[in-house]
Enzyme design. Structure first.
Site, PDB file in Angstrom:
ATOM      1  N   ASP A 123     -16.461  32.420 -43.360  1.00  0.00           N
ATOM      2  CA  ASP A 123     -15.997  32.816 -44.897  1.00  0.00           C
ATOM      3  C   ASP A 123     -15.227  31.465 -45.518  1.00  0.00           C
ATOM      4  OD1 ASP A 123     -17.456  35.571 -44.758  1.00  0.00           O
ATOM      5  OD2 ASP A 123     -15.478  36.724 -45.006  1.00  0.00           O
ATOM      6  N   ASP A 141     -23.754  36.134 -46.621  1.00  0.00           N
ATOM      7  CA  ASP A 141     -23.196  36.839 -47.208  1.00  0.00           C
ATOM      8  C   ASP A 141     -24.267  37.614 -48.849  1.00  0.00           C
ATOM      9  OD1 ASP A 141     -21.482  38.067 -45.238  1.00  0.00           O
ATOM     10  OD2 ASP A 141     -19.873  37.002 -46.732  1.00  0.00           O
TER      11      ASP A 141
END
Length: 168
Positions: A123, A141
């Site tokens: 991330d 995402d």
């Protein structure tokens, strides 16, 4: 009785590849240019922040000892299979749903690759406004969330046409 692939929603598989490619390249850039937990300010409210996520969204189940890696990988595989079947069964002209499915499949496969190869998801997109901080996330995402939002939007745009298709 097979039908030509280009007449089905699978015509939109190119979008899956685009999401996977952008997700992969962006994660590689982050891993090659930032140290783990290093932050790179882009704007006053937006940073690149390199993080490992061993869980799901918002680091759900991240601290559970490793079994969640395969649990979330299994969920991703199941979702990908279901959505690919739905794309095959839908018409290529059903653009909004097929785009939504392709974005979700691309995002799921992007994060699945991370889980299988690294054991975690990379991330790096990080937003803060004052003391408020949103969970760090990635391009995969974004694909999943935008795809889900498009499915909801489709439900509002064509609520009755979908119900009548499934009845008859």
């Amino acid at each position: 009785m097979s039908k030509p692939v280009l007449s089905t929603g699978l015509r939109w598989l190119w979008l899956v590849l685009v999401v996977i490619a952008i997700d992969f390249v962006s994660k590689q850039w982050i891993m090659n240019n930032l140290m783990l937990h290093e932050s790179m300010p882009v704007m006053p409210f937006f940073n690149f922040f390199y993080a490992h996520n061993y869980g799901a969204a918002f680091s759900f189940l991240a601290d559970k000892g490793g079994w969640q890696r395969w649990f979330f990988a299994g969920i991703a595989v199941a979702i990908v299979v279901v959505l690919l079947v739905m794309m095959y069964r839908s018409k290529a002209s059903d653009r909004l749903n097929n785009i939504a499915y392709a974005l979700i499949v691309g995002g799921a496969l992007g994060n699945l690759f991370d889980r299988a190869y690294h054991g975690f998801v990379v991330d790096f997109i990080d937003f803060t406004i004052g003391d408020w901080h949103f969970a760090t996330f990635n391009i995969a995402d974004c694909g999943i969330c935008i795809g889900a939002a498009l499915i909801v939007l489709e439900g509002f745009i064509n609520p009755t046409s979908k119900r009548s298709e499934h009845k008859g």
